[in-house]
Design an enzyme around this catalytic site. Structure first.
Site, PDB file in Angstrom:
ATOM      1  N   GLU A  93     -23.981  26.904  58.442  1.00 29.81           N
ATOM      2  CA  GLU A  93     -23.685  27.847  59.534  1.00 29.81           C
ATOM      3  C   GLU A  93     -22.909  29.044  59.012  1.00 29.81           C
ATOM      4  O   GLU A  93     -23.146  30.187  59.411  1.00 29.81           O
ATOM      5  CB  GLU A  93     -22.847  27.161  60.614  1.00 29.81           C
ATOM      6  CG  GLU A  93     -23.644  26.205  61.473  1.00 29.81           C
ATOM      7  CD  GLU A  93     -22.735  25.484  62.455  1.00 29.81           C
ATOM      8  OE1 GLU A  93     -22.945  25.632  63.659  1.00 29.81           O
ATOM      9  OE2 GLU A  93     -21.798  24.785  62.019  1.00 29.81           O
TER      10      GLU A  93
ATOM     11  N   SER B  56     -15.623  16.783  63.626  1.00 27.96           N
ATOM     12  CA  SER B  56     -15.028  17.444  64.784  1.00 27.96           C
ATOM     13  C   SER B  56     -13.645  16.858  65.021  1.00 27.96           C
ATOM     14  O   SER B  56     -13.417  15.671  64.817  1.00 27.96           O
ATOM     15  CB  SER B  56     -15.917  17.212  66.006  1.00 27.96           C
ATOM     16  OG  SER B  56     -15.158  17.367  67.185  1.00 27.96           O
TER      17      SER B  56
ATOM     18  N   LYS C  87     -19.300  13.288  65.430  1.00 26.02           N
ATOM     19  CA  LYS C  87     -19.938  14.512  64.949  1.00 26.02           C
ATOM     20  C   LYS C  87     -19.929  14.678  63.437  1.00 26.02           C
ATOM     21  O   LYS C  87     -18.981  14.318  62.765  1.00 26.02           O
ATOM     22  CB  LYS C  87     -19.229  15.720  65.563  1.00 26.02           C
ATOM     23  CG  LYS C  87     -19.441  15.827  67.054  1.00 26.02           C
ATOM     24  CD  LYS C  87     -20.671  16.596  67.392  1.00 26.02           C
ATOM     25  CE  LYS C  87     -20.372  18.067  67.341  1.00 26.02           C
ATOM     26  NZ  LYS C  87     -21.531  18.862  67.688  1.00 26.02           N
TER      27      LYS C  87
ATOM     28  N   HIS D 148     -44.287  30.353  65.699  1.00 24.34           N
ATOM     29  CA  HIS D 148     -43.583  30.451  66.993  1.00 24.34           C
ATOM     30  C   HIS D 148     -42.695  29.227  67.246  1.00 24.34           C
ATOM     31  O   HIS D 148     -42.423  28.896  68.393  1.00 24.34           O
ATOM     32  CB  HIS D 148     -44.554  30.597  68.176  1.00 24.34           C
ATOM     33  CG  HIS D 148     -45.654  31.585  67.952  1.00 24.34           C
ATOM     34  ND1 HIS D 148     -45.571  32.893  68.358  1.00 24.34           N
ATOM     35  CD2 HIS D 148     -46.852  31.462  67.324  1.00 24.34           C
ATOM     36  CE1 HIS D 148     -46.675  33.540  68.024  1.00 24.34           C
ATOM     37  NE2 HIS D 148     -47.469  32.682  67.382  1.00 24.34           N
TER      38      HIS D 148
END
Ligand code: ARG
Length: 456
Positions: free
Chosen positions: A290, A277, A283, A156
């Site tokens: 992804e 970024s 970043k 979980h």
């Protein structure tokens, strides 16, 4: 340009229709399989006396010249000739004259395209299996290196019990093992010869399909000519297997995304496999993983395209089926790219062992160990569970970890608890003791690695 099928037509095809119906812009990539199939077909025709040996030789050398032209980028693909098949056939007739017109004897583009895709998918499937095994070997090396690295195991997405990182990696090796088995199984049905079915009903000419199967090294023959030209199950299976494979890669990608957050800080992805970024200078984004997660959606989409494409097609061949190739090629390209980049990247992922271990220790992840300790003292598990739950609640109230409670405090909940409890409340001891088959003990993980290695 006159079409090979123009005989019964009174006017030329509208330009818009040529654009709308052509497939050569994507099926040209089947050219080598198309030629391979044509050469085998020609040999069979000569073997059966349907054409002469010398006609066959002329056709085959013409096909080989075309092959060379394509290889060297000298071949001009023509949209007006619809597809890879007619482009090659027309080029052959231009090259060797009317005898080239004998190639398409006892054959249709319907059995021809089914053959080309199967030949292509045989190669692709074998290559994918090899690439998955290569990736598994990389993961095994990481598992070996990290066989003692303690990390939190989750259910979980809540900290559950400590495990070793090597064990976690082996879970992916197992998923990939099933993927290989599924591709191997799917291969059996790809490896079936449709050629010789002709348009749909077979032929009046004395062909020999077993001879074709031997030439093209097919294990089996499509036994029903109507099924042979209308079956795309093998593509759907390939896409299903690929969808499951991508689902696995997506889960791994998701974990890497999560683990590379500041909040987790379990891994650092290599700079070469991340991007920055355009506005936020600090970043470092996990775009590669992804995109793996994102491309999974595309592969599922391809599976659904094909299922939907086929669901209401009456027997036998229908032009709708030309739409099978774009999703298929897209999936093959995606799978190969994903495997390539993950195989490169994974060995370069840096694991933050200290951080993983310290998180594994926190959050009462040894509560089960404590309960099992009580079980070994003869207390029924249900009761041990209850006692441990009370101890955890008490520890939370005291803002302490379990191992920070004194023996007096612990004994208030059960007089069975002795001083040796502190050996139990230690993450390294905890994983070491989980020696059940397939469990997380480093010793057991090493056995799993050995078993997997010998299988690979
Ligand atoms: N380009 C076609 C396809 O991909 C080849 C078969 C064409 N057959 C036909 N009868 N038009 O399906």
């Amino acid at each position: 340009m006159k079409k090979p099928w123009a005989g019964r037509f009174t006017e030329g095809t509208a330009a818009s229709v040529e654009d709308f119906t052509e497939s050569v812009s994507f099926d040209w990539r089947l050219w080598s399989y198309d030629i391979q199939g044509s050469i085998a077909h020609t040999r069979m025709l000569a073997h059966q006396g349907i054409i002469t040996k010398s006609e066959a030789n002329t056709i085959i050398s013409g096909l080989k010249e075309i092959q060379k032209e394509i290889e060297e980028g000298r071949f001009r693909w023509k949209k007006e000739l619809e597809d890879v098949h007619m482009n090659i056939e027309v080029a052959l007739i231009e090259k060797i004259g009317p005898v080239g017109g004998k190639l398409h004897t006892a054959r249709s583009r319907n059995d021809q395209i089914a053959l080309d895709i199967r030949l292509y998918l045989r190669d692709v499937t074998k290559q994918i299996i090899r690439d998955i095994k290569k990736f598994q070997r990389r993961l095994l090396r990481i598992a070996e290196r990290e066989a003692e690295t303690i990390m939190p195991g989750y259910t979980h997405l809540q900290r559950a019990q400590p495990v070793v990182l090597g064990h976690h990696m082996l879970a992916y090796v197992e998923m990939l093992r099933r993927d290989c088995e599924r591709y191997e199984d799917c291969y059996k049905r790809i490896d079936t010869l449709p050629l010789g079915a002709c348009a749909l009903a077979g032929t009046t000419l004395p062909t020999d399909r077993s001879y074709l199967a031997r030439l093209l090294k097919f294990k089996r023959i499509c036994e029903n000519s109507m099924d042979a030209v209308s079956d795309r199950d093998f593509i759907i299976e390939f896409l299903s297997v690929s969808s499951i494979f991508m689902m696995h890669m997506s889960r791994l990608a998701e974990e890497l995304i999560l683990w590379s957050t500041e909040e987790f800080s379990f891994v650092e992805l290599p700079d070469a496999y991340t991007t920055g970024s355009s506005i936020m200078p600090q970043k470092k984004n996990p775009d590669v993983v992804e995109l793996i997660r994102g491309k999974t959606g595309r592969v599922y989409g391809s599976l659904f395209s094909l299922l939907t494409l086929m669901k209401a097609l009456p027997m036998t061949y229908n032009r709708d089926m030309q739409e099978d190739k774009i999703p298929l090629f897209d999936t093959v390209d995606t799978i190969q790219a994903v495997l390539g980049i993950m195989t490169e990247m994974m060995p370069r992922v840096k694991f933050n062992r200290k951080r993983m271990q310290s998180v594994a220790r926190a959050g009462y992840s040894l509560a089960t160990d404590l309960a099992e300790y009580l079980v070994q003292k003869g207390i029924p598990f249900r009761q041990a569970h209850e006692i441990t739950g009370q101890i955890v609640r008490y520890a939370i109230e005291q803002s302490k970890e379990l191992e920070e409670l004194s023996l007096d405090e612990l004994r208030r909940f059960s007089p069975e608890i002795d001083n040796n409890i502190y050996e139990v409340l230690d993450v390294a001891q905890s994983v070491k003791r989980r020696r059940s088959r397939g469990g997380t003990a480093p010793e057991e993980v090493k056995k799993q690695i050995k078993r997997l290695r010998s299988r690979l």
